[in-house]
Enzyme design. Structure first.
Site, PDB file in Angstrom:
ATOM      1  N   GLU A   1     -43.450   1.518 -46.245  1.00  0.00           N
ATOM      2  CA  GLU A   1     -43.317   0.533 -45.180  1.00  0.00           C
ATOM      3  C   GLU A   1     -41.858   0.474 -44.753  1.00  0.00           C
ATOM      4  OE1 GLU A   1     -44.346  -4.080 -44.028  1.00  0.00           O
ATOM      5  OE2 GLU A   1     -44.605  -3.436 -46.104  1.00  0.00           O
TER       6      GLU A   1
ATOM      7  N   ASP B   1     -38.895 -14.034 -43.683  1.00  0.00           N
ATOM      8  CA  ASP B   1     -38.641 -13.174 -44.831  1.00  0.00           C
ATOM      9  C   ASP B   1     -37.858 -13.931 -45.891  1.00  0.00           C
ATOM     10  OD1 ASP B   1     -39.817 -10.791 -43.784  1.00  0.00           O
ATOM     11  OD2 ASP B   1     -38.093 -10.577 -42.470  1.00  0.00           O
TER      12      ASP B   1
END
Length: 116
Positions: free
Chosen positions: A49, A60
């Site tokens: 990824e 995040d």
């Protein structure tokens, strides 16, 4: 079926789990990110990824936030990330390389570029 679907189907058929490393594109540089992707694939990653940095990574955690800030400071942009991923894929890696979750504006930019 996509390469991602094929990878998970093959893993399920073998009763295995996926090894999926995550790299923030451009941290510390796009050249280093490309080398990390190649090395992860060489060492057995099933899927890689690649996180596309954007200016407001509040969803995040702190580690990815700092990586995103470093990548942006190093000049990482969506077009540069896409080019780096194209170059890495051109090496013929068997590992599936996927872009990480994109902010709405980035998803629109990918659609406009024909990268659904």
């Amino acid at each position: 079926m996509s390469r991602l679907d094929d990878t998970f189907a093959a893993l399920r058929a073998r009763g295995e789990r996926a090894l999926v490393p995550y790299f923030t594109a451009g941290d510390p540089s796009l050249a280093v990110t490309a080398r990390l992707i190649v090395e992860a694939a060489r060492r057995g990653a099933d899927i890689i990824e690649v996180g596309v940095p954007f200016s407001d990574p509040v969803a995040d955690g702190p580690v990815v936030q700092r990586a995103t800030q470093r990548a942006l400071a190093a000049g990482s942009t969506l077009p540069r990330v896409l080019e780096m991923v194209r170059e890495v894929k051109a090496l013929g890696l068997e590992t599936c390389c996927t872009l990480g979750m994109l902010k709405e504006g980035q998803a629109e930019a990918l659609k406009a570029a024909g990268k659904n």
